[in-house]
Motif scaffolding. Structure first.
Motif, PDB file in Angstrom:
ATOM      1  N   THR A  99      57.740  11.208  12.596  1.00 35.01           N
ATOM      2  CA  THR A  99      57.559   9.817  12.192  1.00 35.01           C
ATOM      3  C   THR A  99      58.814   9.261  11.541  1.00 35.01           C
ATOM      4  O   THR A  99      59.246   8.141  11.827  1.00 35.01           O
ATOM      5  N   ARG A 171      49.860   3.823   4.885  1.00 33.52           N
ATOM      6  CA  ARG A 171      49.276   3.749   6.226  1.00 33.52           C
ATOM      7  C   ARG A 171      47.916   3.065   6.148  1.00 33.52           C
ATOM      8  O   ARG A 171      47.115   3.347   5.254  1.00 33.52           O
ATOM      9  N   ALA A 200      47.941   7.965  18.075  1.00 33.97           N
ATOM     10  CA  ALA A 200      48.966   8.432  17.136  1.00 33.97           C
ATOM     11  C   ALA A 200      50.202   8.804  17.928  1.00 33.97           C
ATOM     12  O   ALA A 200      50.187   8.849  19.165  1.00 33.97           O
ATOM     13  N   GLY A 201      51.297   9.080  17.206  1.00 29.59           N
ATOM     14  CA  GLY A 201      52.519   9.565  17.830  1.00 29.59           C
ATOM     15  C   GLY A 201      52.384  11.033  18.198  1.00 29.59           C
ATOM     16  O   GLY A 201      51.303  11.616  18.098  1.00 29.59           O
ATOM     17  N   ARG A 226      47.358  11.595  21.326  1.00 28.83           N
ATOM     18  CA  ARG A 226      48.772  11.615  20.948  1.00 28.83           C
ATOM     19  C   ARG A 226      49.622  11.080  22.097  1.00 28.83           C
ATOM     20  O   ARG A 226      49.527  11.575  23.218  1.00 28.83           O
ATOM     21  N   GLU A 230      55.014   6.668  18.173  1.00 21.90           N
ATOM     22  CA  GLU A 230      54.104   5.746  17.493  1.00 21.90           C
ATOM     23  C   GLU A 230      54.266   4.330  18.041  1.00 21.90           C
ATOM     24  O   GLU A 230      53.336   3.527  17.991  1.00 21.90           O
ATOM     25  N   ALA A 233      51.908   4.215  20.781  1.00 20.56           N
ATOM     26  CA  ALA A 233      50.552   4.165  20.239  1.00 20.56           C
ATOM     27  C   ALA A 233      50.196   2.748  19.800  1.00 20.56           C
ATOM     28  O   ALA A 233      49.093   2.255  20.065  1.00 20.56           O
ATOM     29  N   MET A 244      44.601   2.674  15.183  1.00 21.35           N
ATOM     30  CA  MET A 244      45.679   3.551  14.752  1.00 21.35           C
ATOM     31  C   MET A 244      45.848   3.463  13.250  1.00 21.35           C
ATOM     32  O   MET A 244      45.667   2.398  12.657  1.00 21.35           O
ATOM     33  N   ALA A 246      48.504   3.163  11.005  1.00 22.35           N
ATOM     34  CA  ALA A 246      49.911   2.784  11.191  1.00 22.35           C
ATOM     35  C   ALA A 246      50.633   2.624   9.859  1.00 22.35           C
ATOM     36  O   ALA A 246      50.019   2.372   8.811  1.00 22.35           O
TER      37      ALA A 246
END
Length: 327
Positions: A99, A171, A200-201, A226, A230, A233, A244, A246
């Motif tokens: 991330t 997040r 998600a990433g 996944r 991101e 995503a 998500m 985020a």
């Protein structure tokens, strides 16, 4: 006892096999055996015994393995720093968690290398659970992102890492305005989220992060899809395909414009930290300590959270050499 013997033993101890160590060193297995025999004779300890599928270290061998790795690492670090000093340059090996690599590393390292133009930066994106071992083995000088976790069954003192928090993030759950959850008003229970796909990433939601611990405390196990990043995503979320968790500063403008909706999920937003981690100050490379101090400055923070434009590791020139995380 020689540096070559210690290097050989450190590799045998890590790989658990004389044959594997010989292949890694590009020498014959008898040469490895000869180096270990000399160590055994010098120390008066067998240091290892044969075991099924490889070797098992004796108590003396386990003690030697810690010192051997330190000595070999310090020798390599000294050689590197002396070589770089000749050129008035520095080389920095950085591990970044996924991330952080995607959203902040590029801007941070652009600014850092502008301030220190002689520095050559090598960045590899790594899984958080591997970082403590990789730093201890000096595969990297510094790690940026999630805080390294000590491997299970290992004493924390064996790794002697120092971590400094440098950026707090939040997040929050987001969805498209037309998403069934995006049309809800009032608090949303976590169980209501299970009716929608979670994106998600590539790292998913890591157990070692604050968001991972929050999810564990909620006692739910969503099926997380996944994607390669991101960014991808978020594109799926914008298209109304799901939700998500985020980064708040990444989606702030889209929430303000109405492109995305923040879901008022109980217990969110979740706050977390990004960390800069190195070996302890006596063993950390000088340039790694310089970067660890720099990431906590106001200029570095402003660069990492600035709206708009690319934040990730986009450059493929002489400064950044990036291997994408694929675990």
């Amino acid at each position: 006892m020689t540096l070559s013997q210690l290097r050989t033993f450190a590799l045998v101890a890590r790989l658990g096999s004389l044959h594997a160590a010989a292949e890694a060193l590009g020498v014959s297995e008898p040469a490895v055996s000869s180096a270990l025999a000399a160590l055994r004779l010098d120390l008066g300890d067998p240091i290892f015994v044969r075991a099924a599928g490889g070797i098992a270290l004796t108590p003396g061998g386990r003690a030697l393995a810690v010192y051997a790795q330190d000595i070999v690492g310090l020798a390599d670090q000294a050689r590197s720093e002396v070589a770089n000093a000749k050129n008035d340059a520095g080389q920095l090996k950085i591990a970044a968690t996924p991330t952080f690599a995607e959203h902040a590393a590029g801007r941070l390292l652009d600014l850092f290398t502008t301030r220190l133009p002689g520095v050559v930066v090598d960045v590899v994106v790594e899984s958080p659970q591997d970082l403590a071992s990789l730093l201890h083995e000096r595969a990297y000088d510094i790690e940026l992102g999630a805080r390294p976790t000590t491997p299970a069954g290992t004493a924390v003192t064996e790794f002697r890492l120092e971590s400094a928090a440098f950026l707090r993030y939040q997040r929050a759950f987001v969805a498209a305005p037309a998403d069934p959850l995006g049309r809800l008003h009032g608090p949303v229970a976590v169980t209501q989220l299970l009716a929608r796909p979670w994106f998600a990433g590539p790292a998913g939601i890591q157990d070692s992060t604050e968001e991972g611990r929050w999810l564990a405390s909620m006692a739910v196990a969503p099926d997380i899809i996944r994607l390669s990043s991101e960014t991808d995503a978020l594109a799926a979320v914008r298209a109304g395909e799901g939700i998500m968790l985020a980064l708040g500063h990444i989606v702030r403008a889209e929430i303000q414009s109405g492109t995305l909706v923040r879901l008022p999920v109980v217990g969110t937003p979740v706050s977390g930290l990004w960390w800069a981690s190195t070996l302890d100050h006596r063993r950390a490379a000088t340039m790694a300590q310089t970067l660890k101090r720099f990431v906590g400055t106001a200029d570095a923070t402003a660069a990492m959270v600035a709206p708009g434009g690319s934040r990730g590791l986009q450059r493929r020139g002489s400064k950044f050499h990036v291997a994408l995380w694929s675990k």
